[in-house]
Scaffold this motif. Structure first.
Motif, PDB file in Angstrom:
ATOM      1  N   LYS A 133       0.821  -1.209   0.000  1.00 29.92           N
ATOM      2  CA  LYS A 133       0.000   0.000   0.000  1.00 29.92           C
ATOM      3  C   LYS A 133       0.860   1.266   0.000  1.00 29.92           C
ATOM      4  O   LYS A 133       1.994   1.280   0.494  1.00 29.92           O
ATOM      5  N   ASP A 198      -4.761  -0.145   1.080  1.00 24.99           N
ATOM      6  CA  ASP A 198      -4.476  -1.472   1.630  1.00 24.99           C
ATOM      7  C   ASP A 198      -3.471  -2.170   0.738  1.00 24.99           C
ATOM      8  O   ASP A 198      -3.384  -1.891  -0.464  1.00 24.99           O
ATOM      9  N   VAL A 217      -6.347  -9.101   0.432  1.00 26.87           N
ATOM     10  CA  VAL A 217      -6.142  -7.706   0.833  1.00 26.87           C
ATOM     11  C   VAL A 217      -5.792  -7.648   2.313  1.00 26.87           C
ATOM     12  O   VAL A 217      -6.551  -8.143   3.167  1.00 26.87           O
ATOM     13  N   SER A 218      -4.622  -7.070   2.606  1.00 30.13           N
ATOM     14  CA  SER A 218      -4.147  -6.874   3.977  1.00 30.13           C
ATOM     15  C   SER A 218      -4.115  -8.172   4.788  1.00 30.13           C
ATOM     16  O   SER A 218      -4.234  -8.134   6.017  1.00 30.13           O
TER      17      SER A 218
END
Length: 276
Positions: A133, A198, A217-218
């Protein structure tokens, strides 16, 4: 299939041929397994100076030698291994020089690690890139690399080229991914930019689709992006996501893993209830 350790990545041939790649932070090596003798033969190698993070092998049936390499500062190189072959009789172990084949760079606007790469099995011209990110840029980028044709063309007796369909070849699989609402100064090969604020740790297209893309994601969310519209529809399931595996026989069956947990998602939708 990708097998990964702390400093090595092994990729089997995307169309189940008897070849595989072994990648490290500084080099990629192509091997071939001789079924008759069970011998593993070194075919070619390619090395670089900047440490790499991830590798993907194009499934395009037109050729066997295109790979994408993601680096620690975010750029992605598309490499043809054809011209990197060592001369017959060269000894790989004696420090023989490794020649370079054609390559092209897909740049990143803001430097950060490239975490994941995935070619689309249904249309290998699409390449998804997952990045760390950064405050002012997206972390998931979808490229259309068909425009790299001229740069990656190899002049050889067989006139191998990068994704140039012969005369009368069928059109690209439908539907095509439309261009999203992105800045005018963005590289024209970029189709869509997604996931703001993210990091994206893993990416995978569903096996038979040109427009359905999974992303971790993340490390906390598995998201499915429907790319048929310039503003994609997104479905989300909470899960530990350090990697994603799709089922080539059932594109609705998905697995992801993280923190020692494997999660199976039989149907990916906004109301998915994962099982572990």
């Amino acid at each position: 299939m990708v097998t990964q350790t702390a400093d090595r990545r092994l990729l089997w041939h995307p169309r189940l041929d008897d070849k595989f790649l072994v990648g490290s932070s500084s080099q990629i090596t192509l091997y071939e397994w001789d079924v008759k003798t069970s011998e593993i033969k070194h075919v070619t190698s390619k090395h670089w100076q900047e440490p790499s993070v991830c590798i993907a092998w194009s499934p395009d049936p037109a050729f066997d030698d295109l790979v994408a390499v993601g680096f620690g500062l975010g750029k992605v190189d598309l490499l043809r291994l054809h011209d990197a072959k060592l001369p017959r009789g060269s000894a790989f172990s004696n420090g023989a020089a490794l020649s370079g084949g054609p390559s092209i760079t897909l740049p990143v606007r803001y430097s950060r690690p490239c975490n994941a790469l995935a070619f689309c099995p249904a249309d290998p011209n699409y390449l998804a890139v997952g990045l760390d990110k950064v405050r002012s840029d997206a972390s998931l980028v979808i490229w259309d690399v068909i425009t790299a044709t001229a740069t990656l063309s190899i002049k050889s007796p067989t006139q191998l080229t990068f994704n140039v369909p012969p005369s009368g070849a069928p059109p690209r699989p439908q539907p095509l991914i439309p261009k999203g609402d992105i800045a005018s100064r963005t590289d024209p090969r970029v189709l869509q930019q997604l996931v703001q604020g993210d990091m994206v740790s893993s990416v995978a297209f569903l096996p038979k689709s040109t427009t359905l893309l999974l992303a971790g994601v993340s490390h906390r969310w598995l998201r499915l992006f429907d790319l048929r519209n310039p503003s994609p529809t997104v479905f989300t399931a909470a899960s530990k996501v350090h990697g994603i595996a799709t089922d080539p026989f059932d594109q609705h069956r998905i697995a992801c893993y993280g923190d020692g947990i494997v999660t199976m998602l039989p149907r990916m939708a906004s109301t998915s209830k994962p099982t572990t």
